[in-house]
Design an enzyme around this catalytic site. Structure first.
Site: not given
Ligand code: XMP
Length: 538
Positions: A71, A98-99, A190, A192, A248, A394
């Site tokens: 963040g 991180c944060y 990170h 991710e 969808d 999606k």
């Protein structure tokens, strides 16, 4: 019909799996949803909640692990987001990124300080404790993505550093929650993002290894769980579902049909503004192929009559939204008169809409276009909402569609705006102009598919520009239509880049269009990104 933000509205069916879940607490990072995606890639269900979500909401998911995102704040700033007490009380592993790591260190008695120069980019990490289960299978010096202005300079009591970099001596830390045994891990980098090549391994180590989740969340398990949840909540009630032909709503209808059979009535309003063969494909796949009870209504003449003389893009959207509601309402009443009232209305809302509508910034974003889909339905059709795809991204919806037996043609269809070709035929909409665009568009899409490029693109379509140009076709001077081709790449449709299609492909498309659609004598390619342009021309 807007779906309220972070909480499913009352009466909404909540088809979340009663399986193991990991909760990601969002501290304002642009990567929070990526963390969720990576966990789901490990076949474990994950959900993102705001960092200050009430304890009950977190507990309701019975998380097997908690991940604290990065963040923009600094832990020592007044009013900085904090660590809610229930996080460590849950007794499950906690990973701070991180944060999130800085917050854990700060909260548990370590120290966090600003670095001299903000670090942003690739870093080579040295693994200092190769035996730590979070780092299992990683090379000795993996590359990782850093983006931080603060870092942990003193560990909390009982913690140890398990990885470092040249500028960040505590790049990863490990310890246990006070008074318990739950592992607590911090990563300054990170895992991710794709820039950390071993990031997914790290997340897998934490989620499957340390938290002990079983990798059982798949399209198949989602379908089983959703069917159980839908049946439990709908009971013997009737469900109405509008289908547009998009992935969808088609997947939502197919899933509901699998769950409740003929208690579902799907309504497909052909507004006369669809692409070539689109209406036929949708009806055939859902009704004939999957056996969905589908009411298809050809309302094209009504839409076109009301669009006569309307040239302003927003005015077109208003007319189309309004006609859609009328047509849908008519069919809903007829179907209710036939088989009894509908208690539920199904919608194909997806997880990004849910996350996004929870973010104040997006709410405040300036309105560029009115994006109608189902539009405002009349209040006396009082429905409870069924949103079986509310927690899916999606690509997960596509996987579910395939698992349900929908054809690729529907599952891989690119997004198509609710107002359809009305915003691609610039200016007035007439049958003739629509017919010209349909043919040109079909040729373009067909050639892009034949070149194997369709799935990599965000959207591929033709636009009837309304401009006329002089040409020479078959030795005659012509004064014909100018068609523009638009193909984009995008992650989120908020921004987009024009696709660098091969010249020979563009040449083939232009030549086929001019030959096969005689009303067109000039084809141009749109090389504008968004911004400054938008995806659609209107
Ligand atoms: P724009 O043109 O706003 O498009 O850059 C972003 C995405 O939204 C789609 N779009 C619409 N979708 N109703 C919709 O349901 C609309 O009125 C509408 N206008 C644009 C567009 O196709 C792209 O995917």
């Amino acid at each position: 019909m807007d779906t309220p933000a972070d909480h499913a509205p009352p009466g909404t069916i909540d088809p979340r799996p009663h399986r193991e879940a990991v909760v990601v607490l969002d501290y304002g990072s642009q990567y929070s949803r990526l963390i969720v995606r990576r966990i789901r890639e490990c076949r474990v269900y994950a959900e993102v909640l705001p960092w200050d979500a009430p304890a009950d909401r977190v507990r309701a998911l019975a998380p097997r692990a908690i991940i604290l995102s990065g963040g923009p704040s600094s832990v020592y700033e007044a009013g900085a987001p904090s660590l809610p007490a229930h996080v460590l009380d849950l007794g499950v592993p906690v990973l701070g990124i991180c944060y999130g790591m800085q917050l854990l260190a700060h909260h548990l008695g370590g120290q966090v300080r600003p670095v001299e120069r903000r670090e942003f980019g690739h870093a080579t990490v040295t693994i200092d404790e190769p035996g730590h289960p979070a780092l299992a299978g990683l090379p000795a010096t993996p590359v990782a993505w850093m983006s931080h202005g603060d870092q942990v300079v003193a560990l909390p009591p009982g913690f140890r550093s398990i990885a470092s970099t040249g500028t960040c001596p505590i790049a990863a830390m490990a310890g246990t929650a006070p008074g318990g045994h739950a592992p607590v891990i911090g990563l300054q980098f990170h895992p991710e993002v794709a820039h950390t090549p071993q990031g997914l391994d790290l997340i897998r180590n934490v989620v499957l290894g340390i938290a002990g989740c079983a990798p059982t969340w798949t399209a198949g398990s989602f379908i089983d769980d959703a069917i159980t949840a839908i049946r439990a909540q709908v009971g013997p009630g009737r469900v109405l579902c509008g289908v547009s032909g998009g992935v969808d709503s088609s997947v939502a209808a197919a899933l509901l049909h699998r769950a409740i059979g003929d208690q579902l009535t799907a309504v497909f309003v052909d507004n006369g503004l669809l692409r070539k063969d689109e209406a036929r494909t949708v009806v055939a796949s859902l009704r004939e192929h999957l056996g969905v009870h589908l009411v298809a209504v050809d309302a094209g003449a009504d839409f076109l009559a009301h669009l006569a003389g309307v040239t302003d893009p927003e005015a077109k959207r208003m007319v189309i939204g309004e006609r859609f509601v009328r047509a849908f309402e008519r069919e809903a009443r007829a179907a209710a008169a036939d088989g009894g009232p509908f208690e539920f209305l199904a919608q194909g809302t997806l997880y990004p809409d849910v996350i996004e509508s929870a973010t104040p910034e997006t709410k405040a974003a300036a309105k560029i276009k009115t994006h109608h889909n189902v539009g405002g339905l009349p209040a006396d059709l009082a429905f409870r909402l069924v949103e079986p795809l509310r927690y899916l991204f999606k690509d997960e919806v596509r996987a579910v569609g395939t698992a349900l037996g929908l054809p690729d043609e529907i599952v891989w269809r690119d997004p198509f705006p609710g107002p359809g070709l009305a915003v691609r035929v610039l200016g007035e909409i007439t049958e003739d102009r629509l017919a010209v665009l349909r043919e040109a568009d079909a040729i373009f899409v067909q050639e892009v598919k034949a070149a194997g490029l369709y799935r990599g693109l965000g959207q591929v379509f033709a636009v009837l520009t309304g401009a006329r140009s002089t040409g020479v076709q078959g030795d005659y001077r012509t004064y014909g239509h100018v068609v523009a081709l638009r193909a984009i790449t995008t992650d989120d449709y908020m921004t987009a880049d024009w696709a660098r299609l091969p010249f020979d492909l563009l040449a083939r498309v232009a030549s086929r269009i001019a030959n096969e659609v005689p009303q067109v004598n000039r084809v141009v390619y749109d090389v504008t990104s968004k911004p400054p342009a938008t995806v659609e021309w209107e």
